[in-house]
Design an enzyme around this catalytic site. Structure first.
Site, PDB file in Angstrom:
ATOM      1  N   GLY A   1       0.942  -1.582  -0.237  1.00 40.07           N
ATOM      2  CA  GLY A   1      -0.173   0.260   0.055  1.00 40.07           C
ATOM      3  C   GLY A   1       1.207   1.662   0.145  1.00 40.07           C
ATOM      4  N   ALA A   2       1.775   1.395  -0.915  1.00 42.41           N
ATOM      5  CA  ALA A   2       2.511   2.266  -0.604  1.00 42.41           C
ATOM      6  C   ALA A   2       2.367   3.450  -1.722  1.00 42.41           C
ATOM      7  CB  ALA A   2       3.759   2.111  -1.584  1.00 42.41           C
ATOM      8  N   SER A   3       1.826   3.506  -2.069  1.00 49.60           N
ATOM      9  CA  SER A   3       0.713   4.918  -3.553  1.00 49.60           C
ATOM     10  C   SER A   3      -0.692   5.560  -1.771  1.00 49.60           C
ATOM     11  CB  SER A   3      -0.211   4.051  -4.022  1.00 49.60           C
ATOM     12  OG  SER A   3      -0.712   3.481  -3.894  1.00 49.60           O
TER      13      SER A   3
ATOM     14  N   GLY B   1      -1.323   7.425   2.615  1.00 48.20           N
ATOM     15  CA  GLY B   1      -0.915   8.281   2.342  1.00 48.20           C
ATOM     16  C   GLY B   1      -0.238   7.705   3.606  1.00 48.20           C
ATOM     17  N   ILE B   2      -0.713   6.420   4.199  1.00 53.71           N
ATOM     18  CA  ILE B   2       0.470   5.880   5.112  1.00 53.71           C
ATOM     19  C   ILE B   2       1.492   5.841   4.594  1.00 53.71           C
ATOM     20  CG2 ILE B   2       1.088   4.729   7.315  1.00 53.71           C
ATOM     21  CD1 ILE B   2      -2.118   5.151   7.767  1.00 53.71           C
TER      22      ILE B   2
ATOM     23  N   SER C   1      -5.828  -0.582  13.245  1.00 52.87           N
ATOM     24  CA  SER C   1      -6.933   0.437  13.260  1.00 52.87           C
ATOM     25  C   SER C   1      -7.330   0.571  14.791  1.00 52.87           C
ATOM     26  CB  SER C   1      -8.026   0.902  12.024  1.00 52.87           C
ATOM     27  OG  SER C   1      -8.463   2.215  12.419  1.00 52.87           O
TER      28      SER C   1
ATOM     29  N   TYR D   1     -14.597  -3.128   8.889  1.00 53.28           N
ATOM     30  CA  TYR D   1     -13.581  -2.399   8.748  1.00 53.28           C
ATOM     31  C   TYR D   1     -13.194  -3.194  10.252  1.00 53.28           C
ATOM     32  CZ  TYR D   1      -9.682   0.228   8.968  1.00 53.28           C
ATOM     33  OH  TYR D   1      -8.673   1.447   9.212  1.00 53.28           O
TER      34      TYR D   1
END
Length: 240
Positions: A9-11, A13-14, A135, A148
């Site tokens: 998930g490097a694209s 924000g985190i 989360s 979620y």
């Protein structure tokens, strides 16, 4: 000796913030993404002045066996940061099966399969690290984010159990549990809604992605050498 970290998930924000932080610290990076190739191209440009190796890997972790492309492109590996995710929002009874299955695949099945397949590479080292971006809702649950909350809670249980099983192999496993972070995931909310949200947070503001990245950096550093099986909450005091 070179150190290599995989960031899924490097694209996002985190994920992007984590890539920048680890690049500054000399980590070589595998940058996973799915559809936002443009952000990865931009990120490569932002990191081009660092003397590190960067290997982009495209894969869809929301489908069965989507992690295969990642596993096949990983060679040396010292750390995994699982940052892939999305947050289906709405009443539980209104969620369709496809949305539910996709969330379970992305947040639970894929990280389990990915980590299981990459563990032999991590175990070659005297010390390795796994950090899962979970989360706050995985700890306490949230209305209108039932699925979620469920999958994020599963990530926490997975990390706690796995940490006990592989600690003797020198692999540490921890979770970061952010609260509300100033990323694209919150774009569906109006400015007024976000202001109301900030009023509920004791520190009276959203977290910045870099603050989550700094937490990841700490957990994979020698400063956290005796920390495993933990959930580090970064939520501005919202949930304690």
């Amino acid at each position: 000796m070179k150190k290599f970290a995989l960031i899924t998930g490097a694209s996002g924000g985190i994920g992007a913030a984590t890539a920048k932080t680890l690049a500054k610290e000399g980590w070589n990076l595998y940058l996973h993404y799915h559809s936002n190739e443009q952000r990865i191209v931009e990120l490569l440009t932002e990191l081009e002045n660092y003397p590190i190796e960067i290997i982009p890997i495209k894969a869809d972790l929301s489908v069965d066996n989507g992690c295969k492309q990642i596993v096949e492109n990983i060679f040396q590996l010292d750390a995994i940061v699982y940052s892939s995710g999305n947050a289906p929002f709405g009443l539980f009874c209104d969620l369709d099966d496809d949305t539910t299955e996709s969330a379970i695949q992305l947040h639970v099945k894929s990280p389990i399969k990915l980590i299981r397949n990459l563990l032999p590479k991590l175990m070659r080292n005297s010390v390795s690290q796994i950090v899962i971006i979970s989360s706050m809702w995985g700890q306490t649950g949230a209305a209108c984010e039932v699925i979620y909350s469920t999958v994020k809670g599963a990530q926490i249980s997975f990390a706690k159990a796995l940490s006990k099983e592989i600690a003797s192999s020198g692999v540490r496993v921890n979770c970061v549990a952010p609260g509300a972070v100033n990323t694209g995931m919150l774009h569906r909310f109006s400015r007024e809604e976000l202001e109301n949200l900030e009023e509920d947070i004791p520190l009276r503001r959203l977290a910045e992605p870099g603050e989550i990245a700094d937490t990841v950096s700490f957990l994979i550093s020698e400063k956290a050498s005796y920390i495993t099986g933990q959930v580090l909450a970064v939520n501005g005091g919202w949930y304690t």
